[in-house]
Structures are given as C-alpha cells and as structure tokens.
Design a protein around this motif. Structure first.
Motif, mmCIF file in Angstrom:
data_model
loop_
_atom_site.group_PDB
_atom_site.id
_atom_site.type_symbol
_atom_site.label_atom_id
_atom_site.label_comp_id
_atom_site.label_asym_id
_atom_site.label_seq_id
_atom_site.Cartn_x
_atom_site.Cartn_y
_atom_site.Cartn_z
ATOM 1 N N HIS A 57 19.683 76.549 -93.614
ATOM 2 C CA HIS A 57 20.880 77.330 -93.252
ATOM 3 C C HIS A 57 20.556 78.819 -93.275
ATOM 4 C CE1 HIS A 57 25.430 77.788 -93.262
ATOM 5 N NE2 HIS A 57 24.999 79.028 -93.421
ATOM 6 N N HIS A 59 21.074 82.824 -90.888
ATOM 7 C CA HIS A 59 21.726 83.586 -89.807
ATOM 8 C C HIS A 59 20.710 84.576 -89.244
ATOM 9 C CE1 HIS A 59 25.888 82.191 -90.546
ATOM 10 N NE2 HIS A 59 25.373 81.930 -91.732
ATOM 11 N N HIS A 210 29.925 75.402 -91.397
ATOM 12 C CA HIS A 210 30.343 76.140 -92.578
ATOM 13 C C HIS A 210 31.649 75.479 -93.008
ATOM 14 C CE1 HIS A 210 27.532 79.120 -91.099
ATOM 15 N NE2 HIS A 210 27.725 79.865 -92.152
ATOM 16 N N HIS A 242 27.700 74.873 -97.386
ATOM 17 C CA HIS A 242 28.381 75.598 -98.468
ATOM 18 C C HIS A 242 29.173 74.660 -99.382
ATOM 19 C CE1 HIS A 242 27.169 79.622 -97.442
ATOM 20 N NE2 HIS A 242 27.541 79.461 -96.185
ATOM 21 N N ASP A 309 20.505 81.363 -96.161
ATOM 22 C CA ASP A 309 21.750 81.872 -95.574
ATOM 23 C C ASP A 309 21.587 83.303 -95.044
ATOM 24 O OD1 ASP A 309 24.338 81.874 -94.669
ATOM 25 O OD2 ASP A 309 25.301 81.760 -96.626
HETATM 26 FE FE FE2 Z 1 26.155 80.828 -93.361
#
Ligand code: FE2
Length: 429
Positions: A57, A59, A210, A242, A309
């Motif tokens: 996970h 970004h 998410h 999450h 993340d």
């Molecule tokens: Fe995220």
C-alpha cells in the motif's frame, strides 16, 4: 548452464547454509554444496538471503511532495487530504514521473522490488494516471508496480470521480479502489463499496479499498466489503486497507466480523507508520493506537500485509522506503514481540504482500524469479531488529544495487577495533 551461484545463504524459513543456483533469471536449484565450479559465485556465508520486500500500500503520486504547497499543521488525515487537494491542480506529468522514479531508486536500494500504489483519479485530467502508467513501464525491468484507481475525494462525493475512475481503468490501471468512510454518509459509503465491487467483478479486476481509516467504531464498511466480495464471487481478490476503526470497535461485534472477513478471504493491509501517527488525533489521554487488530486477524487465517503508505508527503513527513521500519513499527504497536509474531511481521512485508499483489514466481525455490536480497543479518528476526542493510539486491539474477556493510571503527580505551552490530548476540548457554 548456471549464470550465478550464491554460496552458503541462510533462508528466511530457517534453511541454511544452502547454495542458490541461478540460470536465465530464475532460481534453478537450492541445495547445499551445488557442484558448478565454473559458474560466477558470490559468498554470502552467514547472511540472510530473502525474496524482495513488497509494499502492499503506497501513494506514488504524492511521495516526495512534502511541503508542497505547505506542511500539514494539524497532522490529521483530513488536513492531509485538503492539502493534497490544493496541490493536485498544479501537478504535471513530468514532475510526477520525476518524483516517482526518485522514490523507486530509493525502494530498490532497500530491496523493495514490488509496490502496489494507489493513484488519485479525482482530477478528471488524470495526469496522475498518465504519469504512473509511464512510471510502471519505465521501472518494469527492476520493480513491479501495480496501480489502484483511487477516488481520493470520494466516489460519490466528488462530482467527476465516477467517470474518471472508469476512464482510468480503461487506460490500464490494475485495481479498483475506493474510500467509503470519506463519502458524505454511511449509506453512500456502503453504496460505493457495492458499486465498486460490481465494477471490479464486471472487469475481472481485484479490489483494494481504503476502508474505515477512522477512529469511529461505527465505521463498519469492511462488513459491506466482505459481503459484496462474497456476493460477486470475488473471494481472495479483495483487500481492505487500513481498517483502523476495528481498533476501536466493540469486541462482541468484532467476534462476528472477523469470521465474515475470513469467509470472504479478504486480504488485510495495515499501515503501521501512518496509523500510529494519524489515528487517535482527537483523543486526549489515553490516546488510541489506531492500528487494526493484526495478531487477531492473522490468528483467524487472514492474509495480513503491511504497507508503507506514505513517504514525505502531505500525510507523513518521514519514511525512507524501508519495509523493515514498517514491520518494526507494527511489532511495537501491536505488541508482536514473541518469536512467532516477529516472524509473522517479517512475512507481512515479504510473502504476505506478494500474495496480495499476486506476484508470479515469488520465493526461493526452483522455478522462482531470481529476485533476491542479501541482508547484513543472519536471520529474519535479526534483520527486523537491526533494520539490516541490504548488502546486495538482485533482479532476475543480476545485481542491481549494492550497499557496503555497516562496520564501525571504535577507538575506546582497551576496546579498540571494529564493530559489526549483526555479530553481537546474547551469550550462548
Ligand atoms: Fe493510503
């Protein structure tokens, strides 16, 4: 014909010392004392050789944007989303590609060779998707990048998100994303889960949402995600990322929820560094930790992976692409201190996320891809404790990154000499 042999490796499952013979980019043989005197050799005696780290996970569109246009003053998830919303209209493809490639360099240096990245598709220009598709192609020789179409501002809440998400999938993004807890109402959140699972089923794609990234124990979208997974026959292809509200949920409700998640064969992705910093922000004392119930989910047989993340973005000012840092934080936050639990934490940044991404040929066995990391540690527990250096990173049997061993020269009275932290162990019985 052997292209390369690693001699005397310790493997994560405790086997070793063994040799690893590589041919044509794949592992040909794993055994002690392989007879191939003419093949090039690397001596890894006493070192852990692991399959690469995998980040379930991330970004990649936001990474390394810290401070653009300003820093997150409250430190909350919601200010991070607002800040990203300010930055988004100014993003260019060139700048996105440049930041992402720089992060991939860092990832490779840390032995991180596969990443699932969410890609915000809220801006109908879809410059993020264009850029990350370019990056996916450019890094393919050395890093597997999987892209999730992620409606950051809400699938129903943002006016153009629904059409943009479908267009991003048409462009070739790999996974259907979502953010039900950020929709306007609980009902909209549940409806978004149902709609996005339907889209995934129709397109034959995996899902990674998410989900319930909140301290609100009433945020129960994971229940809908599990139910929709079963309804569409998507078992084993859906991940809940999450799931922090589970930290605060009533125990009786959780006793019903976890078996439902197991029935749906949900993958669980926890992001310890981000959860421990973003959750609990509305608490005084005691402050909740916010991370989902990792040991309990593992004990129920769910596949739990950890994600980084964020690295230096609107949500998190720290991070360095080091999945051992991620696993180490999980050990502390979830009190996963037993030997078995620490082994599971190592698996949560290697084999477990490889299952989430569905990586082909992952592992150390004949036929697997010769993607390997040599660590300055003897075993996974020591690697985790020391966040050990990645001495060598191999992709398809070729060394693509090398870092010198960490050795300190000490000049102490009566104790002069060199110190290698990976050789310090408790006294033997
Ligand atoms: Fe995220």
């Amino acid at each position: 014909m052997v292209d390369l042999i690693l001699r005397n490796a310790n493997l994560p499952d405790g086997r070793g010392p063994v040799d690893i013979a590589i041919a044509g980019g794949r592992i040909m043989q794993v055994a002690p004392g392989i007879d191939a005197p003419d093949a090039p050799q690397i001596d890894v005696t006493g070192r852990l050789v692991s399959p690469p780290f995998v980040d379930a996970h991330f970004h990649m569109d936001a990474t390394l944007s810290l401070g653009m246009p300003r820093l997150n003053r409250s430190g909350t998830l919601l200010e991070g989303i607002a800040l990203w919303g300010e930055l988004r209209p100014t993003l260019t493809q060139d700048a996105l590609v440049e930041r992402a490639l720089r992060y991939c360099d860092l990832a490779v240096s840390r032995g991180l060779l596969a990443v699932r990245s969410h890609v915000d598709v809220s801006d109908p220009r879809l410059v993020t998707a264009e850029a990350l598709i370019e990056v996916r192609d450019r890094v393919r020789p050395y890093l597997d990048l999987q892209l999730v179409a992620f409606p950051q501002d809400g699938y129903f809440r943002a006016p153009q998100a629904r059409a943009a998400l479908e267009r991003a999938l048409d462009m070739g993004l790999d996974v259907v994303g979502g953010i039900p807890h950020f929709e306007r109402t609980m009902a909209d959140g549940a409806a978004s889960v149902a709609e996005l699972c339907r889209i995934a089923a129709e397109r034959g794609l995996p899902v990674d949402m998410h989900c319930d990234e909140s301290d609100d124990p009433q945020s129960r979208h994971v229940e809908t995600l599990a139910a929709e997974t079963i309804r569409h026959g998507l078992q084993g292809r859906v991940a809940g990322s999450h799931l922090t509200s589970m930290h605060s949920m009533d125990n009786y409700y959780v006793s019903k929820l976890i078996p439902l998640m197991a029935e749906a064969q949900l993958h669980v992705i926890s992001n310890p560094l981000i959860n421990i910093t973003l959750q609990g922000r509305h608490d005084s004392y005691p402050k909740r930790r916010g991370m989902t119930r990792v040991p309990e989910l593992m004990a129920a047989g769910l596949n739990v992976a950890f994600g980084h993340d964020c690295v230096m973005d609107p949500w998190y000012s720290m991070g360095s692409g080091d999945m051992l840092e991620v696993a180490q934080m999980a050990v502390h936050v979830a009190q996963m201190t037993s030997v078995d639990a620490r082994r599971q934490a190592f698996e949560a940044v290697t084999t477990n996320p490889a299952r989430v991404l569905g990586l082909e040929g992952y592992g150390i066995a004949p036929g697997c891809r010769a993607d390997l990391v040599v660590l300055q540690a003897r075993d996974p527990l020591e690697a985790l404790r020391l966040r050990a250096r990645r001495l060598m990173v191999l992709r398809a049997g070729r060394v693509i990154a090398e870092t010198p061993a960490e050795v300190t020269q000490l000049s102490l009275p009566d104790r002069a000499g060199t110190l290698d932290a990976s050789t310090i162990a408790p006294p033997a019985d």
